[in-house]
Scaffold this motif. Structure first.
Motif, PDB file in Angstrom:
ATOM      1  N   TYR A 281      24.300 -26.608 -16.602  1.00 58.61           N
ATOM      2  CA  TYR A 281      23.853 -28.126 -16.678  1.00 58.61           C
ATOM      3  C   TYR A 281      24.039 -28.658 -15.077  1.00 58.61           C
ATOM      4  CZ  TYR A 281      24.741 -27.065 -21.401  1.00 58.61           C
ATOM      5  OH  TYR A 281      24.723 -26.407 -22.585  1.00 58.61           O
TER       6      TYR A 281
ATOM      7  N   PRO B 273      24.958 -21.068 -20.438  1.00 56.44           N
ATOM      8  CA  PRO B 273      24.086 -22.295 -19.868  1.00 56.44           C
ATOM      9  C   PRO B 273      24.650 -23.085 -18.889  1.00 56.44           C
ATOM     10  CG  PRO B 273      25.110 -22.702 -22.191  1.00 56.44           C
ATOM     11  CD  PRO B 273      25.709 -21.282 -21.743  1.00 56.44           C
TER      12      PRO B 273
ATOM     13  N   PRO C 188      30.381 -26.672 -24.092  1.00 53.69           N
ATOM     14  CA  PRO C 188      28.951 -26.625 -24.210  1.00 53.69           C
ATOM     15  C   PRO C 188      28.366 -26.891 -25.524  1.00 53.69           C
ATOM     16  CG  PRO C 188      29.250 -24.233 -24.130  1.00 53.69           C
ATOM     17  CD  PRO C 188      30.794 -25.156 -23.916  1.00 53.69           C
TER      18      PRO C 188
ATOM     19  N   SER D 205      20.594 -27.242 -21.199  1.00 55.08           N
ATOM     20  CA  SER D 205      20.712 -26.719 -20.072  1.00 55.08           C
ATOM     21  C   SER D 205      19.447 -26.294 -19.357  1.00 55.08           C
ATOM     22  CB  SER D 205      21.287 -25.123 -20.362  1.00 55.08           C
ATOM     23  OG  SER D 205      20.515 -24.428 -20.943  1.00 55.08           O
TER      24      SER D 205
ATOM     25  N   PRO E 164      27.258 -31.500 -21.153  1.00 56.27           N
ATOM     26  CA  PRO E 164      27.028 -30.296 -22.133  1.00 56.27           C
ATOM     27  C   PRO E 164      27.063 -30.527 -23.321  1.00 56.27           C
ATOM     28  CG  PRO E 164      28.198 -30.013 -19.938  1.00 56.27           C
ATOM     29  CD  PRO E 164      28.012 -31.422 -20.073  1.00 56.27           C
TER      30      PRO E 164
END
Length: 311
Positions: free
Chosen positions: A215, A213, A37, A226, A221
């Protein structure tokens, strides 16, 4: 020319060639192909750690500074705010209006901002909505037809007020304006400093709780913001994977943290433990945050899940 002179020339040519190849390799490093991420790491100012200095992709990130944050303060772009402080212009995006640091969910300080409701309407015939990279809402402009500027970007023609993207710079906001000559700089384009997604601004509780987070399936990512977070609950468990993924790092300290769960490289979290984890695959790729992404609809049906507790 003697043999020694020829040898020196050949060595110099070889050195130049090696240097050119090295420079080319650095230039073609495409971070969008690196796992993890990455946009989240960038937002919260985590430091990339590489196995080798010349590597393109990091093997993990140092986010230890997040542990030192006080729950009674707000943080944006390395700036610290006390309860009651207003967000500085330098830390605000165009739609971050009237933001004040306040005590938030479960006592964790966060910013509370004014609700911005841009009018939604079709422009009057002959008019258009003029957008600007430094304004939150567009305005209606009604020029003479021949007066509307045009911008040509990568072979595509845009009219004044139109938004366009710059290849390789996904976070740059650009709008066609009079005077555009192909240079993607202000006042035609702008790049938000730091919190492009507003992670620090709106997600202080999730950061403190070590949530991950999430997605959408078609999001990146590496570049995108997010859409939600997955936070630990009592039903979450680790699905351990083979040792192959772990051997690629050779660092026992390279673990992901999800709430109070420690995950090894390659480990996954089970799915459908609450609404936030239905059809969401979370895997430890690049510590310390698991990469969580929605599965495609043809792989997982979000309407099929156990009955969850409601609070």
């Amino acid at each position: 020319m003697d043999k020694r002179r020829k040898s020196v020339i050949l060595i110099e040519i070889c050195l130049c060639f090696v240097s050119a190849v090295s420079s080319f390799t650095e230039e073609v490093c495409d971070k969008t192909k690196c796992p993890g991420p990455l946009q989240f790491y960038k937002e919260v100012r985590c430091k990339a750690i590489y196995k080798n200095p010349e590597d393109c992709c990091a093997i993990k990130y140092d986010c230890s500074h997040l542990k030192e944050r006080s729950t009674e303060k707000c943080y944006v772009n390395d700036n610290v705010y006390e309860i009651g402080d207003e967000l500085k212009d330098e830390d605000a995006l165009p739609c971050d209006i009237g933001c004040t640091c306040e005590e938030g969910y479960r006592g964790v300080a966060t910013f509370s901002c004014a609700e911005v409701d841009c009018p939604s309407f079709y422009p009057t015939p002959g008019c258009y909505l003029q957008h600007s990279s430094n304004e939150c809402c567009p305005i209606e402009v009604c020029p003479e037809a021949e007066d509307r500027a045009k911008c040509v970007v990568n072979g595509t023609t845009y009219l004044e007020g139109d938004y366009f993207e710059v290849e390789g710079e996904p976070h740059k906001s650009c709008y066609c304006k009079p005077g555009y000559q192909g240079e993607n700089v202000e006042p035609f384009c702008s790049t938000p400093q730091g919190n492009y997604c507003g992670t620090d601004l709106r997600s202080s509780y999730e950061i403190k709780e070590k949530c991950s987070p999430v997605y959408y399936n078609k999001q990146s990512p590496q570049n995108d913001c997010s859409v939600s977070y997955r936070c630990q609950n009592k039903n979450d468990i680790i699905i351990s994977k083979s040792e192959n993924a772990r051997k690629s790092v050779d660092d026992e300290s390279a673990t992901c943290t999800f709430g109070n769960i420690e995950m090894q490289i390659g480990d996954e979290l089970n799915q459908a433990t609450d609404y936030s984890s239905v059809c969401v695959k979370c895997i430890c790729e690049v510590p310390p945050i698991p990469t969580c992404q929605r599965l495609p609809d043809d792989e997982c049906d979000v309407t099929v899940h156990p009955e969850f507790d409601t609070y």
